[in-house]
Scaffold this motif. Sequence first.
Motif, PDB file in Angstrom:
ATOM      1  N   UNK A   8       2.376   0.885 -45.126  1.00 45.66           N
ATOM      2  CA  UNK A   8       2.267   0.010 -43.947  1.00 45.66           C
ATOM      3  C   UNK A   8       3.049  -1.287 -44.150  1.00 45.66           C
ATOM      4  N   UNK A   9       3.380  -1.945 -43.060  1.00 40.76           N
ATOM      5  CA  UNK A   9       3.986  -3.274 -43.178  1.00 40.76           C
ATOM      6  C   UNK A   9       2.902  -4.233 -43.663  1.00 40.76           C
ATOM      7  N   UNK A  10       3.323  -5.417 -44.058  1.00 42.04           N
ATOM      8  CA  UNK A  10       2.350  -6.384 -44.587  1.00 42.04           C
ATOM      9  C   UNK A  10       1.252  -6.687 -43.582  1.00 42.04           C
ATOM     10  N   UNK A  11       1.611  -6.802 -42.316  1.00 37.46           N
ATOM     11  CA  UNK A  11       0.601  -7.155 -41.315  1.00 37.46           C
ATOM     12  C   UNK A  11       0.222  -5.989 -40.403  1.00 37.46           C
ATOM     13  N   UNK A  12       0.787  -4.799 -40.646  1.00 39.97           N
ATOM     14  CA  UNK A  12       0.449  -3.612 -39.861  1.00 39.97           C
ATOM     15  C   UNK A  12       1.087  -3.558 -38.492  1.00 39.97           C
ATOM     16  N   UNK A  78      11.783  11.628 -46.851  1.00 35.98           N
ATOM     17  CA  UNK A  78      12.743  11.710 -45.754  1.00 35.98           C
ATOM     18  C   UNK A  78      12.365  10.729 -44.644  1.00 35.98           C
ATOM     19  N   UNK A  79      11.095  10.709 -44.256  1.00 30.56           N
ATOM     20  CA  UNK A  79      10.648   9.808 -43.189  1.00 30.56           C
ATOM     21  C   UNK A  79      10.821   8.342 -43.591  1.00 30.56           C
ATOM     22  N   UNK A  80      10.483   8.017 -44.847  1.00 29.92           N
ATOM     23  CA  UNK A  80      10.625   6.637 -45.310  1.00 29.92           C
ATOM     24  C   UNK A  80      12.092   6.224 -45.332  1.00 29.92           C
ATOM     25  N   UNK A  81      12.960   7.135 -45.735  1.00 30.23           N
ATOM     26  CA  UNK A  81      14.389   6.835 -45.771  1.00 30.23           C
ATOM     27  C   UNK A  81      14.933   6.609 -44.368  1.00 30.23           C
ATOM     28  N   UNK A  82      14.494   7.422 -43.422  1.00 33.64           N
ATOM     29  CA  UNK A  82      14.960   7.265 -42.043  1.00 33.64           C
ATOM     30  C   UNK A  82      14.499   5.949 -41.436  1.00 33.64           C
ATOM     31  N   UNK A  83      13.339   5.457 -41.848  1.00 32.91           N
ATOM     32  CA  UNK A  83      12.831   4.186 -41.331  1.00 32.91           C
ATOM     33  C   UNK A  83      13.407   3.001 -42.101  1.00 32.91           C
ATOM     34  N   UNK A  84      14.039   3.270 -43.244  1.00 33.67           N
ATOM     35  CA  UNK A  84      14.489   2.211 -44.133  1.00 33.67           C
ATOM     36  C   UNK A  84      15.739   1.482 -43.682  1.00 33.67           C
TER      37      UNK A  84
END
Length: 131
Positions: A8-12, A78-84
Motif C-alpha cells: 500500500x501507499x504510505x497513506x493508502x 508483474x503487477x507491481x512493475x506495471x504500477x511502478x
Amino acid sequence: MLVLAPIPSWDGSHTYQALTGTKGIAINGYSSNKDGAKAFLEFLATPEYANKWYDMTREISPNLSVNYAEGSVHKAIFDATNAGLPMPNIPQFGKVWGPMKTALGQIAQGQDVKGALEGAVDNIKMDIEEM
C-alpha cells in the motif's frame, strides 16, 4: 501458504509505485546483419515466444500477453512493475544504494525508522554534493 498483496501507499490513497527496471535487447549499430537481428527481435516480442520463455525460465516478461496465475509471486511482481516508476538513469542515483542499505539494516535491527531514513537522506545529499 504464501499470501501476496500489493504494497500500500504510505497513506493508502493510491497504488504504491516502486522503482522498476527491465532488461532490454537492442541491435548493435555496427551489425553486419541488421535485418536478421530485427527479425529476431520481432520474434522475441511475439506472445508465443514470450509465454514459452516464461514457461522455461520463470522470468517476468514485459510482454502483456504472458499469463501469470492469479495469486502467484510472478503475477504480484508483474503487477507491481506495471504500477511502478522507471528507475532514474542518472549517475546521482547510484549514490542512493549504500545509505539505503545501511538504513534498512539499522531498521531491521530495531533502530528508529525515521532516524535511520533521515540519516540516509543526509548521506545521500552529501554524497551527491561531492560528485
